[in-house]
Design a protein around this motif. Structure first.
Motif, PDB file in Angstrom:
ATOM      1  N   SER B  70       0.848  -1.207   0.000  1.00  0.00           N
ATOM      2  CA  SER B  70       0.000   0.000   0.000  1.00  0.00           C
ATOM      3  C   SER B  70       0.873   1.243   0.000  1.00  0.00           C
ATOM      4  N   MET B  71       0.664   2.110  -0.963  1.00  0.00           N
ATOM      5  CA  MET B  71       1.459   3.338  -0.931  1.00  0.00           C
ATOM      6  C   MET B  71       0.705   4.630  -1.184  1.00  0.00           C
ATOM      7  N   SER B 100      -3.749   4.525   1.574  1.00  0.00           N
ATOM      8  CA  SER B 100      -4.910   4.810   2.421  1.00  0.00           C
ATOM      9  C   SER B 100      -6.021   5.491   1.614  1.00  0.00           C
ATOM     10  N   ASN B 128      -7.299   0.221   1.565  1.00  0.00           N
ATOM     11  CA  ASN B 128      -6.464   0.475   2.744  1.00  0.00           C
ATOM     12  C   ASN B 128      -7.036   1.621   3.575  1.00  0.00           C
ATOM     13  N   HIS B 158      -4.277  -0.420   8.449  1.00  0.00           N
ATOM     14  CA  HIS B 158      -2.880  -0.291   8.856  1.00  0.00           C
ATOM     15  C   HIS B 158      -2.742   0.296  10.263  1.00  0.00           C
ATOM     16  N   LYS B 195      -1.947  -4.602   8.686  1.00  0.00           N
ATOM     17  CA  LYS B 195      -0.519  -4.424   8.446  1.00  0.00           C
ATOM     18  C   LYS B 195       0.037  -3.317   9.327  1.00  0.00           C
ATOM     19  N   VAL B 197       3.339  -0.306   9.268  1.00  0.00           N
ATOM     20  CA  VAL B 197       3.872   0.531   8.198  1.00  0.00           C
ATOM     21  C   VAL B 197       5.407   0.585   8.262  1.00  0.00           C
ATOM     22  N   GLY B 224      13.488  -1.276   6.519  1.00  0.00           N
ATOM     23  CA  GLY B 224      13.283  -0.525   5.271  1.00  0.00           C
ATOM     24  C   GLY B 224      12.888   0.891   5.622  1.00  0.00           C
ATOM     25  N   THR B 225      11.816   1.374   4.998  1.00  0.00           N
ATOM     26  CA  THR B 225      11.344   2.728   5.249  1.00  0.00           C
ATOM     27  C   THR B 225      10.988   2.925   6.727  1.00  0.00           C
ATOM     28  N   TRP B 227       8.975   5.534   9.055  1.00  0.00           N
ATOM     29  CA  TRP B 227       8.053   6.669   8.969  1.00  0.00           C
ATOM     30  C   TRP B 227       8.413   7.791   9.919  1.00  0.00           C
ATOM     31  N   GLY B 274       8.602  -4.861   4.414  1.00  0.00           N
ATOM     32  CA  GLY B 274       9.466  -3.987   5.205  1.00  0.00           C
ATOM     33  C   GLY B 274      10.901  -4.195   4.775  1.00  0.00           C
ATOM     34  N   GLY B 275      11.409  -3.326   3.913  1.00  0.00           N
ATOM     35  CA  GLY B 275      12.810  -3.404   3.522  1.00  0.00           C
ATOM     36  C   GLY B 275      13.135  -4.393   2.416  1.00  0.00           C
ATOM     37  N   GLY B 296       7.503  -2.168  -0.988  1.00  0.00           N
ATOM     38  CA  GLY B 296       6.992  -0.814  -0.942  1.00  0.00           C
ATOM     39  C   GLY B 296       7.921   0.160  -1.647  1.00  0.00           C
ATOM     40  N   ARG B 297       8.659   0.902  -0.860  1.00  0.00           N
ATOM     41  CA  ARG B 297       9.441   2.007  -1.407  1.00  0.00           C
ATOM     42  C   ARG B 297      10.412   1.597  -2.504  1.00  0.00           C
TER      43      ARG B 297
HETATM   44  C1  LIG Z   1       5.348   6.788  -0.020  1.00  0.00           C
HETATM   45  C2  LIG Z   1       4.741   5.769   0.881  1.00  0.00           C
HETATM   46  C3  LIG Z   1       3.398   5.847   1.223  1.00  0.00           C
HETATM   47  C4  LIG Z   1       2.816   4.899   2.052  1.00  0.00           C
HETATM   48  N1  LIG Z   1       1.494   4.967   2.332  1.00  0.00           N
HETATM   49  C5  LIG Z   1       0.900   3.964   3.042  1.00  0.00           C
HETATM   50  C6  LIG Z   1      -0.497   3.922   3.243  1.00  0.00           C
HETATM   51  O1  LIG Z   1      -1.205   4.818   2.814  1.00  0.00           O
HETATM   52  N2  LIG Z   1      -1.036   2.891   3.937  1.00  0.00           N
HETATM   53  C7  LIG Z   1      -0.244   1.910   4.456  1.00  0.00           C
HETATM   54  O2  LIG Z   1      -0.764   0.945   5.044  1.00  0.00           O
HETATM   55  N3  LIG Z   1       1.081   1.928   4.297  1.00  0.00           N
HETATM   56  C8  LIG Z   1       1.684   2.917   3.599  1.00  0.00           C
HETATM   57  N4  LIG Z   1       3.031   2.899   3.410  1.00  0.00           N
HETATM   58  C9  LIG Z   1       3.835   1.883   4.091  1.00  0.00           C
HETATM   59  C10 LIG Z   1       4.197   0.725   3.187  1.00  0.00           C
HETATM   60  O3  LIG Z   1       3.057   0.017   2.816  1.00  0.00           O
HETATM   61  C11 LIG Z   1       5.192  -0.238   3.897  1.00  0.00           C
HETATM   62  O4  LIG Z   1       4.568  -0.923   4.955  1.00  0.00           O
HETATM   63  C12 LIG Z   1       6.430   0.442   4.442  1.00  0.00           C
HETATM   64  O5  LIG Z   1       6.871   1.453   3.567  1.00  0.00           O
HETATM   65  C13 LIG Z   1       7.601  -0.517   4.676  1.00  0.00           C
HETATM   66  O6  LIG Z   1       7.936  -1.195   3.507  1.00  0.00           O
HETATM   67  P1  LIG Z   1       9.179  -0.787   2.568  1.00  0.00           P
HETATM   68  O7  LIG Z   1      10.402  -0.818   3.446  1.00  0.00           O
HETATM   69  O8  LIG Z   1       9.196  -1.812   1.481  1.00  0.00           O
HETATM   70  O9  LIG Z   1       8.916   0.585   2.025  1.00  0.00           O
HETATM   71  C14 LIG Z   1       3.605   3.845   2.565  1.00  0.00           C
HETATM   72  C15 LIG Z   1       4.951   3.774   2.238  1.00  0.00           C
HETATM   73  C16 LIG Z   1       5.534   4.708   1.402  1.00  0.00           C
HETATM   74  C17 LIG Z   1       7.004   4.589   1.076  1.00  0.00           C
END
Ligand SMILES: Cc1cc2nc3c(=O)[nH]c(=O)nc-3n(C[C@H](O)[C@H](O)[C@H](O)COP(=O)(O)O)c2cc1C
Ligand SMILES: Cc1cc2nc3c(=O)[nH]c(=O)nc-3n(C[C@H](O)[C@H](O)[C@H](O)COP(=O)(O)O)c2cc1C
Ligand SMILES: Cc1cc2nc3c(=O)[nH]c(=O)nc-3n(C[C@H](O)[C@H](O)[C@H](O)COP(=O)(O)O)c2cc1C
Ligand SMILES: Cc1cc2nc3c(=O)[nH]c(=O)nc-3n(C[C@H](O)[C@H](O)[C@H](O)COP(=O)(O)O)c2cc1C
Lengths: 350, 350, 350, 350
Positions: B70-71, B100, B128, B158, B195, B197, B224-225, B227, B274-275, B296-297
């Protein structure tokens, strides 16, 4: 101004200047807190706004489980620092330790650089003396006197053996001190605590201190300020300057002391300090069993500002970080954080 | 355009820009997958061309065990990203999560920035919402509505407690959420997943979620990312900016969550995310017991290109890497990879 | 010159050039030998001059327990390399492996780039073919033919699954190969060995190979040359170039393979290779139970010189280092080094 | 001056120059002492001024538990060094080892570069010979002669197998040396010790040496000066220069040897040396069970000064550091430091 006073003042102001401007952290040593991790709880089932940091210390209730560690007094700069710290501590509900009050006794005209009760009417204030002075002419009367002079709620005796070795003409006869500390505890009307200055009180000694009647023990472990490093910058003795490098990693890490001390003293009041820089470390220390967490040098820079806003901001930051750590762990009360099973030894990586 | 909408849009587009251009990875923390190694099998006794990534998810068959995490949604740029991701996911047989969808509900004119069913007719699409909204006026009706608006096959709620703390006016009352999530699961006609985030759902919580009726859990662990890092770049609050640094290593590593969650939930549908950046990590996650692996990212940059070729290339690369890892391990089917004894904890060095 | 031949030649000479000039070592992976230490014996009670490296291999006696690993053939440059290696090996009593001899069969005019028997009349020479060719039209007749063409004492079949994946039009059908290898072992008049090319043969596979009739196994583990890295430099496929980075740390460390293979195969003839660069590593590998130690890429640069002096110097250096390691450990015979309790896992620090 | 003498002199002075000016520490190896920590005792209950370093060695009482390790003799520069070391050692109450006294025997005109009894009338002085010389024409008579020539209290035989390998025309026949050492021990009137030169004597060998009648063993472990490194700088043999790099990490760490040797020899007199640079390391070595601690190369630079002040300062610094370590640990006598439970394996971090 007599010679001895000038030299005490000089030492005190050098300590502050060095702590502010030189690299005085111990080398090759850490607090050990980085080896712990609070387990994240995604669904905390609490409201962030309901998290409370309230606790009690010396039978007084306190807004936060935090303490400004003993640092200074005796000079003009120290006055500013102490008053800033006291105003901020009062505003935010922290306990406060004063720096060694020997100067207040020996040079009465410096007393008011220690006195902060006017700006901190409600929080616990703790006077401070070197325990080793009990071998150099000090007794219960002197202790009582400093407590009264600064209107303190209690007295901290600090143990600083290695600092005395590295100071010119340091007081290095530590014989029979435990029984003298016991005597002070039995005599004084206020609670007496004992702290280190950054090399850590181990678990067994903590027990012996509680057995001797001490009300609280501040482990003041290694991983933060190293007084060997501080004295190195002041020293003119080439041999001690070389030796100081050898001992820059000496001491027991804060987390080690805390864990051992709590294990051997399940109910004693324990303060964790030494190397604390943020509220996440503080939350880990509370989880390891601390009753209070003390911050020393990491508060110093902000406390030297002309007004107390900067240091109040730092105290608030530390509190906020502690709240966030609690929210992230799903814990809303300090007493639930203490001893929580949510603290785990790293690596969590399976 | 009203104020609230503008501010939501602004937030959404800032998130994307920061995620693309700033260092938002957690610091001093990894997924933990680097600590595992698939044992090489020199004589695989399979044909590379016969390796299949096929699996099933939500009772649908799927060409790959992969998910676009979800992004985004709600802005023009989000529309491009979502459509690129959806086209590529459809072409290659990945499941897809939308960002979302609250904006779609509150600002109906943004609905079509989420709608991708026209270009992704066959794959599972997941709506989401923030679970915490259930404490701020949202209920089963809203959930049902977003699923219908975007023609989704299921809904992800989330959990993002720390993100809410670091957001201005974040929604930080997480009380009683589990029972509300349970209510949604009981009421909705489509499967509901939960989930994180990027800080990880631990094993016990995963069990409580399954017990509450959740169909799948995406651990979305640390490594990973972060927040906290993302919100730090948006924040204007100096205290939160300082605190953000303290929490840049917060969270439970993805591999830790996955292993613990699988141990405590032998049969629940688990998504590892995650990552994740390549198909070898994905293969390890499947070996640790994941049903699906989410990215994700690491997909974001390619998804912002004008056409879907770039992102389709990335999906293909990830698949190829996963196939190579399987070939190298002598495993030709996803279900044989899951829980394989060929995954070993490093160091393999004896 | 037909097209297929030109392309084989091109591939072979590119391999050499890349191995000489590009960073082709696996990343984030080591042989694991650095984790072992031979225990120093201050009073060796032997004479350095009496230390002997003599051993037997394939029922022939050999001056040293060392092998030149299979590397090249098929081009002019390969001829020089092979002849240099063979002359030095003969002079110093090493066994020698030739590079894959498929070219010799398919392009008979290249046979003499492999033939070194004239300059190496007494040492064991080993022909080489890819095991996977047994799935692509090769059988016992071809194997027998290459052995005869190059006057070899035995045949090595190499397993290179991941290399085939990264080569354009690689041969990636590895089904049923074990039974075909068994067939070759039963049919051929000379001993047949199996080796990897740098990702390692694990203990169980070694046992299955010995059960199938293989005379010796060369673990050829990770920690040295990575063929994913080599093929990355040749590739024009952007997807494979990206994927290659993901797999640059793939494989089982040499020491791990060796230890596991020896444990599961107490009596099978084992060759340790993969990342060997000096005689101390070789001594450790012998101590871990190897019968022979193979050196590949670390010999290559010296072997490309116009005359064999440079490579002979390297072989002598390796021998000297092995002798010194034995002297330092108080061991004077290879058979006493093999399985010695003087090898300890680091850290020795107590 | 005959040729052999010139070459011995040249070797000796090269050793000094290289040890002073080149990087001769072993690489990728440490003494292991950094892995131990003395547990800080905040309340030592001793007086710093009452701490005593007094001990006994070879039934003589000694002001400190320290030894100047065997280093030099035979040249003009060596004379200065030896006399400086001897004067400082006498002044501060250290024992002193002389460098190999073979030159004194073979070139009688160099005897007085070794003789220091005039400036060091009271401390134990130890003559030194290579044990391997017993295989090259030396016997009890020669041993007795060197002891008398330099008026020593005892004789050290050094074991230097790898150094001999790396020296041109080194003496590398170490057969049957133990029984010859036993012979010397039985015959000589003075105590005989055995030492390494920086690769360490392991526990079992220490026991065999004590069983053979040796009075003391100096483990002389790895982590300090590496003689492979020293000889590398002198060598003109390209093969040995390359091989030297391979062996720069050879040897057993001092702490490992000491701990093992003490465990297997609870009562034997053990000297810890190899890589000692300060009194904190020395205190740890005593705590690990050493009777004496030896310092080699770390004293060299100061000992080359025209007068003994610089080296005396270094000896005093080491003593002070040892006292501080004892004060910090609450230990006031060497015999209480030896085997103390206050030494703990790092990490202390819990
Ligand atoms: C730009 C961006 C926007 C995101 N928006 C949402 C969201 O709206 N809802 C959600 O459940 N997670 C959101 N996420 C979280 C991702 O779904 C994911 O759980 C998180 O980034 C960790 O994964 P990654 O390390 O692969 O990025 C977002 C992530 C990014 C990078
Ligand atoms: C400038 C300065 C002055 C100090 N003065 C005292 C003192 O007078 N009495 C005392 O008990 N500790 C004193 N301390 C020690 C601190 O209370 C604390 O134990 C130590 O610095 C370790 O904590 P930290 O790492 O947070 O600085 C002083 C520390 C600093 C930095
Ligand atoms: C240039 C080069 C060519 C090679 N060719 C072959 C070959 O034809 N057949 C084979 O079995 N292995 C071949 N190998 C693999 C080596 O035999 C060896 O297993 C591998 O390189 C790992 O050993 P190293 O780290 O010592 O190089 C080759 C290696 C190199 C560097
Ligand atoms: C310049 C120099 C000369 C040495 N000469 C001798 C010697 O003649 N005999 C001997 O037993 N050891 C000799 N050694 C070895 C030392 O005694 C000691 O065992 C070794 O250097 C390791 O200790 P260190 O790390 O403190 O230097 C010498 C060392 C140095 C640095």
């Amino acid at each position: 101004m007599n010679h001895q006073k000038r030299s005490t003042e000089k030492r005190k102001s050098e300590h502050i200047d060095i702590a502010l401007n030189q690299p005085v952290a111990g080398t090759d040593i850490t607090t050990g807190l980085e080896q712990f991790r609070l387990v994240h709880e995604s669904l905390p089932e609490i409201a962030y706004s309901e998290i409370s940091l309230k606790t009690t210390f010396l039978e007084q209730s306190l807004q936060t489980p935090f303490l400004v560690s003993s640092m200074t007094g005796g000079t003009e700069k120290a006055r500013t620092i102490n008053r800033n710290l006291a105003q901020a501590a009062e505003a935010r509900g922290w306990a406060m330790g004063l720096g060694s009050c020997r100067a207040a006794l020996e040079h009465p005209e410096t007393v008011d650089t220690f006195r902060v009760r006017d700006v901190a009417p409600t929080i616990p204030i703790l006077a401070n003396l070197g325990a080793v002075q009990l071998n150099y002419g000090y007794g219960a009367d002197h202790c009582r006197q400093v407590v009264e002079l600064v209107e303190a709620d209690g007295l901290i005796l600090h143990l600083n053996s290695l600092q005395e070795v590295f100071q010119p003409e340091g007081n290095t006869d530590f014989r029979d001190l435990l029984s003298k500390i016991e005597g002070i505890c039995n005599t004084l009307e206020v609670p007496v605590g004992v702290k280190e200055v950054g090399w850590g009180i181990n678990g067994k000694l903590a027990r012996r201190l509680f057995d001797a009647g001490v009300t609280f023990v501040d482990v003041a472990g290694a991983g933060g300020t190293s007084w060997v490093q501080v004295e190195k910058h002041r020293s003119k003795n080439p041999l001690l300057i070389q030796a100081a490098k050898t001992f820059s990693g000496w001491g027991l890490p804060t987390a080690f002391c805390l864990q051992e001390a709590r294990k051997l003293n399940p109910t004693g009041t324990l303060i964790a300090s030494g190397g604390m820089t943020n509220g996440l470390d503080a939350a880990k220390a509370l989880a390891l069993g601390a009753d209070l967490v003390g911050f020393g040098r990491s508060l110093l820079a902000a406390a030297t500002q002309p007004t107390p806003e900067a240091i109040a901001f730092q105290l608030e930051r530390i509190e906020t970080e502690c709240r966030i750590a609690m929210f992230g762990s799903g814990i809303d009360r300090v007493e639930r954080l203490q001893g929580t099973s949510r603290l785990q030894k790293c690596p969590l990586n399976p």
